[in-house]
Write a protein that holds these residues in place. Sequence first.
Motif, mmCIF file in Angstrom:
data_model
loop_
_atom_site.group_PDB
_atom_site.id
_atom_site.type_symbol
_atom_site.label_atom_id
_atom_site.label_comp_id
_atom_site.label_asym_id
_atom_site.label_seq_id
_atom_site.Cartn_x
_atom_site.Cartn_y
_atom_site.Cartn_z
ATOM 1 N N GLU A 1 6.991 8.169 -23.547
ATOM 2 C CA GLU A 1 5.607 7.715 -23.696
ATOM 3 C C GLU A 1 5.332 7.197 -25.102
ATOM 4 N N GLN A 2 6.201 6.292 -25.545
ATOM 5 C CA GLN A 2 6.022 5.676 -26.855
ATOM 6 C C GLN A 2 5.064 4.488 -26.799
ATOM 7 N N ALA A 3 4.867 3.938 -25.615
ATOM 8 C CA ALA A 3 3.961 2.793 -25.482
ATOM 9 C C ALA A 3 2.520 3.244 -25.701
ATOM 10 N N SER A 4 1.662 2.278 -25.943
ATOM 11 C CA SER A 4 0.248 2.600 -26.169
ATOM 12 C C SER A 4 -0.384 3.145 -24.890
ATOM 13 N N ASP A 5 -1.460 3.892 -25.071
ATOM 14 C CA ASP A 5 -2.171 4.429 -23.910
ATOM 15 C C ASP A 5 -2.683 3.301 -23.014
ATOM 16 N N ALA A 6 -3.113 2.212 -23.633
ATOM 17 C CA ALA A 6 -3.637 1.086 -22.852
ATOM 18 C C ALA A 6 -2.546 0.487 -21.965
ATOM 19 N N ILE B 1 0.844 -1.204 0.000
ATOM 20 C CA ILE B 1 0.000 0.000 0.000
ATOM 21 C C ILE B 1 0.875 1.248 0.000
ATOM 22 N N TRP B 2 1.894 1.244 0.850
ATOM 23 C CA TRP B 2 2.822 2.383 0.923
ATOM 24 C C TRP B 2 3.581 2.557 -0.394
ATOM 25 N N ALA B 3 4.041 1.446 -0.976
ATOM 26 C CA ALA B 3 4.814 1.521 -2.219
ATOM 27 C C ALA B 3 3.989 2.096 -3.361
ATOM 28 N N ARG B 4 2.677 1.882 -3.316
ATOM 29 C CA ARG B 4 1.813 2.324 -4.405
ATOM 30 C C ARG B 4 1.208 3.706 -4.164
ATOM 31 N N LEU B 5 1.539 4.336 -3.053
ATOM 32 C CA LEU B 5 1.058 5.704 -2.851
ATOM 33 C C LEU B 5 1.712 6.604 -3.896
ATOM 34 N N PRO B 6 0.929 7.313 -4.692
ATOM 35 C CA PRO B 6 1.515 8.125 -5.774
ATOM 36 C C PRO B 6 2.500 9.153 -5.244
ATOM 37 N N ASP B 7 3.701 9.085 -5.756
ATOM 38 C CA ASP B 7 4.747 10.036 -5.384
ATOM 39 C C ASP B 7 4.859 11.060 -6.508
ATOM 40 N N ARG B 8 3.837 11.895 -6.629
ATOM 41 C CA ARG B 8 3.802 12.888 -7.698
ATOM 42 C C ARG B 8 2.923 14.048 -7.257
ATOM 43 N N PRO B 9 3.088 15.217 -7.839
ATOM 44 C CA PRO B 9 2.232 16.357 -7.486
ATOM 45 C C PRO B 9 0.781 16.078 -7.853
ATOM 46 N N LEU B 10 -0.131 16.636 -7.075
ATOM 47 C CA LEU B 10 -1.546 16.460 -7.377
ATOM 48 C C LEU B 10 -1.943 17.187 -8.654
ATOM 49 N N GLU C 1 9.071 -0.508 -13.711
ATOM 50 C CA GLU C 1 10.215 -0.632 -14.622
ATOM 51 C C GLU C 1 9.811 -0.297 -16.057
ATOM 52 N N ALA C 2 8.618 -0.727 -16.464
ATOM 53 C CA ALA C 2 8.149 -0.445 -17.820
ATOM 54 C C ALA C 2 7.957 1.055 -18.032
ATOM 55 N N LEU C 3 7.431 1.738 -17.036
ATOM 56 C CA LEU C 3 7.243 3.187 -17.149
ATOM 57 C C LEU C 3 8.585 3.916 -17.214
ATOM 58 N N ILE C 4 9.555 3.430 -16.463
ATOM 59 C CA ILE C 4 10.882 4.048 -16.498
ATOM 60 C C ILE C 4 11.522 3.863 -17.875
ATOM 61 N N ASP D 1 12.298 14.678 -14.939
ATOM 62 C CA ASP D 1 12.983 14.130 -13.768
ATOM 63 C C ASP D 1 11.988 13.787 -12.664
ATOM 64 N N GLU D 2 11.012 14.660 -12.488
ATOM 65 C CA GLU D 2 9.989 14.396 -11.470
ATOM 66 C C GLU D 2 9.178 13.158 -11.840
ATOM 67 N N ARG D 3 8.861 13.029 -13.114
ATOM 68 C CA ARG D 3 8.108 11.866 -13.571
ATOM 69 C C ARG D 3 8.918 10.586 -13.364
ATOM 70 N N HIS D 4 10.210 10.663 -13.649
ATOM 71 C CA HIS D 4 11.081 9.491 -13.454
ATOM 72 C C HIS D 4 11.120 9.091 -11.979
ATOM 73 N N ARG D 5 11.245 10.084 -11.097
ATOM 74 C CA ARG D 5 11.276 9.778 -9.664
ATOM 75 C C ARG D 5 9.959 9.151 -9.214
ATOM 76 N N SER D 6 8.867 9.644 -9.772
ATOM 77 C CA SER D 6 7.563 9.094 -9.403
ATOM 78 C C SER D 6 7.429 7.641 -9.840
ATOM 79 N N HIS D 7 7.931 7.340 -11.028
ATOM 80 C CA HIS D 7 7.862 5.964 -11.521
ATOM 81 C C HIS D 7 8.815 5.050 -10.757
ATOM 82 N N ALA D 8 9.940 5.592 -10.323
ATOM 83 C CA ALA D 8 10.933 4.777 -9.617
ATOM 84 C C ALA D 8 10.580 4.561 -8.150
ATOM 85 N N SER D 9 9.705 5.386 -7.620
ATOM 86 C CA SER D 9 9.396 5.332 -6.190
ATOM 87 C C SER D 9 8.919 3.957 -5.718
#
Length: 201
Positions: free
Chosen positions: A146-151, A62-71, A138-141, A81-89
């Motif tokens: 954002e070359q992957a599909s939206d899905a 639950i803690w690991a999945r708490l979004p680490d990004r601005p609202l 890892e996939a988001l990093i 860089d902020e997006r990368h940190r959020s994905h790596a969190s």
Amino acid sequence: MTLSAEWVTAAGTAMAGLATLIAGWAAVRGVDAWRSEIVGRRKAELAEDVLAQFCHARDVLIWARLPDRPLAPAPDGDDPDERHRSHASPIERLTQESALFSELQASRYRFMAYFGEDAANPFEQMRAIHGEVMSAAEALIRDPNEQASDADRDRWEDAIGWVDDGDDALARRLAETIAAVEHVCRPLIADQRPRLGKMKA
């Protein structure tokens, strides 16, 4: 009619043998009861330990999945860089608790030995959920542009917790996993505690 000495001796021997047999039977019953008590206590102790591990693992996920990004996005646009940190969190948080998940999986075979092979299902579910969160992050990093599909990106972001509570399928699976473990463990724990109380009294 007077019983001969031989009859008296034979009767005494038979009675002694019967007494020995009864004593032996009582001893066997006592050993069986003792063994059953020991096994029951070990099962309850294992159930308590495993349930505690699962609850701890749930809280870590639950803690690991708490979004680490601005609202809200920054006024000057998205910061890579902020997006990368959020994905790596999630990876960083789960890595900090890697020993917990290793210990949990190490308990799996002891749990199966006492409770049967079906008891391994919650362990498999917990490992799958943990793996999905790690893989999604890892996939988001690996897809910073954002070359992957939206899905695909939606699925990955859902896995790391960027999803409304009502749509969080992974959180529901996690809750079901804990419920399955509790179904096995809690009755044993509840049954053993009154016995321990009587022993102390």
